[in-house]
Design a protein around this motif. Structure first.
Motif, PDB file in Angstrom:
ATOM      1  N   GLU A 142       2.904   0.572  -0.694  1.00  0.00           N
ATOM      2  CA  GLU A 142       2.392   0.842   0.720  1.00  0.00           C
ATOM      3  C   GLU A 142       3.523   1.854   1.454  1.00  0.00           C
ATOM      4  O   GLU A 142       3.229   2.646   1.986  1.00  0.00           O
ATOM      5  CB  GLU A 142       2.188  -0.275   1.533  1.00  0.00           C
ATOM      6  CG  GLU A 142       1.683  -0.005   2.989  1.00  0.00           C
ATOM      7  CD  GLU A 142       0.298   0.346   2.876  1.00  0.00           C
ATOM      8  OE1 GLU A 142      -0.379   0.738   3.938  1.00  0.00           O
ATOM      9  OE2 GLU A 142      -0.275   0.580   1.778  1.00  0.00           O
ATOM     10  N   THR A 143       4.819   1.462   1.503  1.00  0.00           N
ATOM     11  CA  THR A 143       5.930   2.353   2.185  1.00  0.00           C
ATOM     12  C   THR A 143       5.803   3.659   1.195  1.00  0.00           C
ATOM     13  O   THR A 143       5.872   4.766   2.229  1.00  0.00           O
ATOM     14  CB  THR A 143       7.115   1.555   1.831  1.00  0.00           C
ATOM     15  OG1 THR A 143       7.132   0.172   2.517  1.00  0.00           O
ATOM     16  CG2 THR A 143       8.355   2.421   2.637  1.00  0.00           C
TER      17      THR A 143
ATOM     18  N   LYS B 180       3.352   5.269  -0.018  1.00  0.00           N
ATOM     19  CA  LYS B 180       2.173   5.950   0.547  1.00  0.00           C
ATOM     20  C   LYS B 180       2.214   6.355   1.823  1.00  0.00           C
ATOM     21  O   LYS B 180       1.912   7.503   2.141  1.00  0.00           O
ATOM     22  CB  LYS B 180       0.896   4.946   0.188  1.00  0.00           C
ATOM     23  CG  LYS B 180      -0.425   5.673   0.599  1.00  0.00           C
ATOM     24  CD  LYS B 180      -1.583   4.614   0.322  1.00  0.00           C
ATOM     25  CE  LYS B 180      -1.644   3.619   1.264  1.00  0.00           C
ATOM     26  NZ  LYS B 180      -2.922   2.844   1.216  1.00  0.00           N
TER      27      LYS B 180
END
Length: 208
Positions: A169-170, A172
């Motif tokens: 997630e980071t 992205k």
């Protein structure tokens, strides 16, 4: 003041000189420019910049925001390397009542670090950053650090630098996902750690 939770990535539209000052224009999803005022502070790659102009497009889907960047900021940060098409991390300043999911970040960049290694193992990703000893003393295992404006937890620390471990997630949400070996990355060390170490060092110096 910021949280280090990057909200989106903005795209560099242009970089130009305006009366001896570098003018930076970014394209941003319109939702992140709602209720924005001239003079507001926004974190761009972790650097606190002041909004000098902004525009919202048709139906407010995409907007543009303008910043003036002085020489001192260019000297201390990676903003001087920005060119058209580059992605930057974008965070609006914190408001009262906002959930503080990262750590308190001032937006005052201390230095830059060199991304020296990237290690992917499935969904796990580790970055190694080389950092000058002057600043490495403020980086503690499991402590906080702001990297291009993203609040991250420090992994191992050695004589040349430190590691961080990033979830998908980071990668992205932030521009760390497109970073490459030898890139210069903006660093803001944890202010509390900085203050404690400097205070103790001054005390020891004055009492020996």
């Amino acid at each position: 003041m910021f949280t280090g939770i990057v909200q989106t990535q903005a795209t560099v539209i242009s970089v130009s000189e305006v009366e001896g000052i570098k003018r930076l224009v970014l394209s941003v999803p319109g939702q992140y420019l709602q209720r924005l005022d001239l003079g507001a502070s926004i974190s761009i790659n972790g650097c606190c910049l002041t909004v000098v102009h902004f525009e919202l497009g048709i139906r407010d889907v995409v907007g543009q925001v303008y910043f003036d960047v002085i020489d001192e900021t260019l000297r201390l940060t990676n903003l001087g390397d920005l060119v058209q098409g580059k992605k930057v991390n974008f965070e609006r300043s914190v408001c009262f009542g906002t959930e503080l999911g990262g750590h308190i970040v001032s937006g005052h960049i201390h230095t830059t670090a060199v991304l020296s290694d990237i290690d992917f193992n499935g969904d796990n990703c580790s970055f190694k950053f080389n950092l000058a000893p002057k600043w490495l003393k403020y980086v503690m295992h499991k402590g906080f650090i702001s990297i291009n404006g993203a609040s991250l937890t420090v992994g191992d620390v050695d004589d040349s630098g430190f590691y961080v471990h990033l979830i998908p997630e980071t990668l992205k949400i932030t521009n760390l996902g497109v970073s490459k070996i030898n890139d210069l990355i903006n660093i803001e060390v944890d202010q509390q750690t900085y203050t404690i170490i400097d205070t103790v060092e001054r005390y020891m110096k004055n009492n020996t």
